[in-house]
Design an enzyme around this catalytic site. Sequence first.
Site, PDB file in Angstrom:
ATOM      1  N   CYS A 189     -16.891  29.519  42.488  1.00  0.00           N
ATOM      2  CA  CYS A 189     -16.496  28.305  41.766  1.00  0.00           C
ATOM      3  C   CYS A 189     -14.984  28.375  41.650  1.00  0.00           C
ATOM      4  O   CYS A 189     -14.430  29.422  41.264  1.00  0.00           O
ATOM      5  CB  CYS A 189     -17.133  28.281  40.382  1.00  0.00           C
ATOM      6  SG  CYS A 189     -16.476  26.985  39.317  1.00  0.00           S
ATOM      7  N   CYS A 210     -14.157  22.542  45.465  1.00  0.00           N
ATOM      8  CA  CYS A 210     -15.194  22.699  44.449  1.00  0.00           C
ATOM      9  C   CYS A 210     -16.377  23.390  45.122  1.00  0.00           C
ATOM     10  O   CYS A 210     -16.903  22.887  46.127  1.00  0.00           O
ATOM     11  CB  CYS A 210     -15.609  21.323  43.934  1.00  0.00           C
ATOM     12  SG  CYS A 210     -17.008  21.374  42.792  1.00  0.00           S
ATOM     13  N   GLU A 269     -11.748  24.777  31.289  1.00  0.00           N
ATOM     14  CA  GLU A 269     -11.330  23.389  30.991  1.00  0.00           C
ATOM     15  C   GLU A 269     -10.728  23.280  29.586  1.00  0.00           C
ATOM     16  O   GLU A 269      -9.883  22.438  29.334  1.00  0.00           O
ATOM     17  CB  GLU A 269     -12.510  22.423  31.125  1.00  0.00           C
ATOM     18  CG  GLU A 269     -12.961  22.170  32.556  1.00  0.00           C
ATOM     19  CD  GLU A 269     -11.962  21.365  33.397  1.00  0.00           C
ATOM     20  OE1 GLU A 269     -11.314  20.452  32.875  1.00  0.00           O
ATOM     21  OE2 GLU A 269     -11.840  21.685  34.599  1.00  0.00           O
ATOM     22  N   ASP A 301     -11.749  18.189  42.800  1.00  0.00           N
ATOM     23  CA  ASP A 301     -12.665  19.080  42.093  1.00  0.00           C
ATOM     24  C   ASP A 301     -13.188  18.302  40.887  1.00  0.00           C
ATOM     25  O   ASP A 301     -12.689  17.219  40.569  1.00  0.00           O
ATOM     26  CB  ASP A 301     -11.907  20.340  41.632  1.00  0.00           C
ATOM     27  CG  ASP A 301     -12.786  21.292  40.837  1.00  0.00           C
ATOM     28  OD1 ASP A 301     -13.916  21.571  41.275  1.00  0.00           O
ATOM     29  OD2 ASP A 301     -12.362  21.754  39.751  1.00  0.00           O
ATOM     30  N   SER A 302     -14.150  18.895  40.178  1.00  0.00           N
ATOM     31  CA  SER A 302     -14.630  18.270  38.952  1.00  0.00           C
ATOM     32  C   SER A 302     -13.571  18.314  37.847  1.00  0.00           C
ATOM     33  O   SER A 302     -13.697  17.604  36.856  1.00  0.00           O
ATOM     34  CB  SER A 302     -15.883  18.995  38.466  1.00  0.00           C
ATOM     35  OG  SER A 302     -15.572  20.359  38.227  1.00  0.00           O
ATOM     36  N   HIS A 353     -12.990  27.208  39.604  1.00  0.00           N
ATOM     37  CA  HIS A 353     -12.439  27.436  38.265  1.00  0.00           C
ATOM     38  C   HIS A 353     -12.219  28.937  37.990  1.00  0.00           C
ATOM     39  O   HIS A 353     -11.383  29.294  37.169  1.00  0.00           O
ATOM     40  CB  HIS A 353     -13.395  26.913  37.178  1.00  0.00           C
ATOM     41  CG  HIS A 353     -13.309  25.442  36.927  1.00  0.00           C
ATOM     42  ND1 HIS A 353     -13.776  24.496  37.805  1.00  0.00           N
ATOM     43  CD2 HIS A 353     -12.817  24.748  35.852  1.00  0.00           C
ATOM     44  CE1 HIS A 353     -13.591  23.283  37.296  1.00  0.00           C
ATOM     45  NE2 HIS A 353     -13.002  23.406  36.118  1.00  0.00           N
TER      46      HIS A 353
HETATM   47  N1  DGL Z   1     -14.789  24.025  40.307  1.00  0.00           N
HETATM   48  C1  DGL Z   1     -16.167  23.608  40.377  1.00  0.00           C
HETATM   49  C2  DGL Z   1     -16.910  24.476  41.362  1.00  0.00           C
HETATM   50  O1  DGL Z   1     -16.241  25.110  42.143  1.00  0.00           O
HETATM   51  C3  DGL Z   1     -16.678  23.570  38.992  1.00  0.00           C
HETATM   52  C4  DGL Z   1     -18.052  23.102  38.891  1.00  0.00           C
HETATM   53  C5  DGL Z   1     -18.448  22.329  37.713  1.00  0.00           C
HETATM   54  O2  DGL Z   1     -17.826  21.316  37.445  1.00  0.00           O
HETATM   55  O3  DGL Z   1     -19.475  22.712  37.145  1.00  0.00           O
HETATM   56  O4  DGL Z   1     -18.097  24.536  41.459  1.00  0.00           O
END
Ligand code: DGL
Length: 261
Positions: free
Chosen positions: A182, A69, A148, A6-7, A184
């Site tokens: 998302c 992600c 985050e 993921d990011s 997150h």
């Molecule tokens: N967890 C990522 C997603 O599902 C986060 C995206 C991001 O980094 O903007 O899209």
Amino acid sequence: MIGIFDSGLGGLTALKEAIRLMPNESFVYFGDTGRVPYGTRSRDTIIQYTEQALRFFVSHNVSSVLAACGTVSSVALEAVKQRYPFPIIGVVDGAAKAAVKSSESKKIAVIGTAATVSSGSFEKAVKKLSPDAQTLGVACPLFVPLVENGFISPDDAVTLEVAKRYLQPIKDFCADTLILGCTHFPIISETIKKVLPSVTLINSGYEAAHALLEQTETQPDKSGAVEFYVSDNPENFSSVASIFLGEDFCGGVKTVEIQNY
Ligand code: DGL
């Protein structure tokens, strides 16, 4: 060994469930903390970051990859997945399937990053399964930095205020089901529930872990080890990950120069 990426921290929502479902499996997790967020970036950049993560997993000899992600799954996966020697799954299809199963009114909303919502990926997947469903997508980009930065307590007034503002159109739409598109967002699902108490929340990371299980041959002799890598300072990742994963979190987060892949 299975790769999950993921990011940043969001993919932990998938990892947590994957560890529960496959306790003997080994995992390598990569969070691109040096370049989060992905959701405000161009398609080309998201594809480039995705390819670097996948080349990193090639070097780990993984058997499969979960792109945990919503942004990568929506924008990049189709374009790149044929180029790799392992199966790669995303988070869209599992979440759409769970949402269609759960919704009675067939009013299904999706929240995600700007890139995810403008791709319409979850809405298309829902309509493929249930052509008469009504859908609404709402971008909630500020949720990503809030998570985050550890603003994840259900009592956090700032996160609650942002949620109220973002989620009002979903109230007005009278959705009975909301896809957290998302990964997150499940980390702040208690806050989202405060604003939308009667809406069923679909955790895209959790659903993807179940999809991963379906395609994985479980091998009980594996060690069950989990390795964590990030692309920048591991401290913030470690502290939020410990709150979220609790005792499953084994500490040692390593840094990787992902731009070299
Ligand atoms: N967890 C990522 C997603 O599902 C986060 C995206 C991001 O980094 O903007 O899209």
